[in-house]
Design a protein around this motif. Structure first.
Motif, PDB file in Angstrom:
ATOM      1  N   UNK A 159      54.109 -12.343 -17.140  1.00 30.96           N
ATOM      2  CA  UNK A 159      53.234 -13.300 -15.992  1.00 30.96           C
ATOM      3  C   UNK A 159      54.228 -13.538 -14.601  1.00 30.96           C
ATOM      4  N   UNK A 160      55.325 -13.474 -15.097  1.00 27.24           N
ATOM      5  CA  UNK A 160      56.412 -13.670 -14.057  1.00 27.24           C
ATOM      6  C   UNK A 160      56.604 -12.719 -12.955  1.00 27.24           C
ATOM      7  N   UNK A 161      56.177 -11.652 -13.177  1.00 26.68           N
ATOM      8  CA  UNK A 161      56.644 -10.302 -12.484  1.00 26.68           C
ATOM      9  C   UNK A 161      55.101  -9.636 -12.351  1.00 26.68           C
ATOM     10  N   UNK A 162      53.988  -9.649 -13.186  1.00 27.31           N
ATOM     11  CA  UNK A 162      52.992  -8.740 -13.356  1.00 27.31           C
ATOM     12  C   UNK A 162      51.546  -9.393 -13.311  1.00 27.31           C
ATOM     13  N   UNK A 221      56.499  16.286   1.679  1.00 29.66           N
ATOM     14  CA  UNK A 221      55.830  16.740   2.823  1.00 29.66           C
ATOM     15  C   UNK A 221      54.490  16.128   2.863  1.00 29.66           C
ATOM     16  N   UNK A 222      54.197  15.265   1.800  1.00 25.41           N
ATOM     17  CA  UNK A 222      52.718  14.761   2.151  1.00 25.41           C
ATOM     18  C   UNK A 222      52.733  13.431   2.694  1.00 25.41           C
ATOM     19  N   UNK A 223      51.989  13.624   3.725  1.00 28.14           N
ATOM     20  CA  UNK A 223      52.230  12.473   4.839  1.00 28.14           C
ATOM     21  C   UNK A 223      50.724  11.513   4.666  1.00 28.14           C
ATOM     22  N   UNK A 224      50.579  10.498   5.253  1.00 33.05           N
ATOM     23  CA  UNK A 224      49.716   9.551   5.102  1.00 33.05           C
ATOM     24  C   UNK A 224      49.784   8.694   4.015  1.00 33.05           C
ATOM     25  N   UNK A 225      50.629   8.907   3.331  1.00 29.20           N
ATOM     26  CA  UNK A 225      50.907   7.765   2.036  1.00 29.20           C
ATOM     27  C   UNK A 225      51.510   6.395   2.747  1.00 29.20           C
ATOM     28  N   UNK A 226      50.785   5.407   2.716  1.00 28.50           N
ATOM     29  CA  UNK A 226      51.454   4.041   3.347  1.00 28.50           C
ATOM     30  C   UNK A 226      52.147   3.131   2.295  1.00 28.50           C
ATOM     31  N   UNK A 227      51.702   2.978   1.174  1.00 30.22           N
ATOM     32  CA  UNK A 227      52.225   2.301   0.154  1.00 30.22           C
ATOM     33  C   UNK A 227      51.904   2.811  -1.033  1.00 30.22           C
ATOM     34  N   UNK A 228      52.908   2.551  -2.193  1.00 29.75           N
ATOM     35  CA  UNK A 228      52.712   2.862  -3.664  1.00 29.75           C
ATOM     36  C   UNK A 228      53.178   1.860  -4.332  1.00 29.75           C
ATOM     37  N   UNK A 229      52.293   1.589  -5.386  1.00 31.50           N
ATOM     38  CA  UNK A 229      52.979   0.904  -6.553  1.00 31.50           C
ATOM     39  C   UNK A 229      52.681   1.108  -7.724  1.00 31.50           C
ATOM     40  N   UNK A 230      53.531   1.063  -8.701  1.00 30.29           N
ATOM     41  CA  UNK A 230      53.398   1.830 -10.108  1.00 30.29           C
ATOM     42  C   UNK A 230      53.586   0.650 -11.091  1.00 30.29           C
ATOM     43  N   UNK A 277      53.102 -10.079  -4.245  1.00 23.80           N
ATOM     44  CA  UNK A 277      54.284 -10.751  -3.494  1.00 23.80           C
ATOM     45  C   UNK A 277      55.469 -10.065  -3.759  1.00 23.80           C
ATOM     46  N   UNK A 278      55.615  -9.539  -4.798  1.00 26.34           N
ATOM     47  CA  UNK A 278      56.969  -8.827  -5.364  1.00 26.34           C
ATOM     48  C   UNK A 278      57.064  -7.299  -4.768  1.00 26.34           C
ATOM     49  N   UNK A 279      58.489  -7.042  -4.410  1.00 25.30           N
ATOM     50  CA  UNK A 279      58.661  -5.649  -4.066  1.00 25.30           C
ATOM     51  C   UNK A 279      58.657  -4.739  -5.294  1.00 25.30           C
ATOM     52  N   UNK A 280      58.264  -3.514  -5.104  1.00 22.27           N
ATOM     53  CA  UNK A 280      58.282  -2.579  -6.363  1.00 22.27           C
ATOM     54  C   UNK A 280      59.179  -1.308  -6.135  1.00 22.27           C
ATOM     55  N   UNK A 281      60.211  -1.531  -6.552  1.00 22.10           N
ATOM     56  CA  UNK A 281      61.368  -0.348  -6.052  1.00 22.10           C
ATOM     57  C   UNK A 281      61.036   0.885  -6.588  1.00 22.10           C
TER      58      UNK A 281
END
Lengths: 85, 85
Positions: free
Chosen positions: B71-74, B31-40, B14-18
């Protein structure tokens, strides 16, 4: 098709991992016994558009080599699966 | 017996991942295309002494709750397997 790729980036086994050592100390201070070693790395989850699982894996490996992992200090593992709809 | 436990700690969906957004920008600049979302997130590998896989998993979940994940964020996921000799 969309694939979910998990990239695990961990410090090389030959190198010390001070962050892991700190976590191990913290766990022992909390009274959790039985922990022999801790290593801390990154986990990156990508949502990728690709024609096949092989292509998705290739793209993720290229991303790891070019941006996500530092080969001097880290190794990476890539696992790919179709995204849930 | 020794078990290898992989703990994956990721930002809640639910949270943004800057950090993930920054990585996505970096990949697009490369130049790597096709990446829609990344979470770290983090990946923590524990070497644990325990009597059974269940006990090892329980210990790792306790460690995650008490120290490794906020647990608040992860959220965290635990996977356990016997260590290679």
């Amino acid at each position: 098709m969309t694939y979910t790729v998990q990239i695990k980036v961990m410090p090389l086994k030959e190198l010390l991992d001070p962050q892991g050592k700190a976590v191990m100390g913290g766990l022992q201070n909390l009274g959790l016994s039985g922990v022999e070693d801790v290593r801390v790395g990154k986990n990156i989850t990508l949502q990728l558009n690709a024609a096949s699982p092989e292509q998705a894996k290739q793209l993720a490996e290229e991303a790891s080599r070019k941006l996500l992992a530092n080969p001097v200090m880290e190794y990476f593992e890539v696992a790919c699966e179709p995204s849930n709809p």
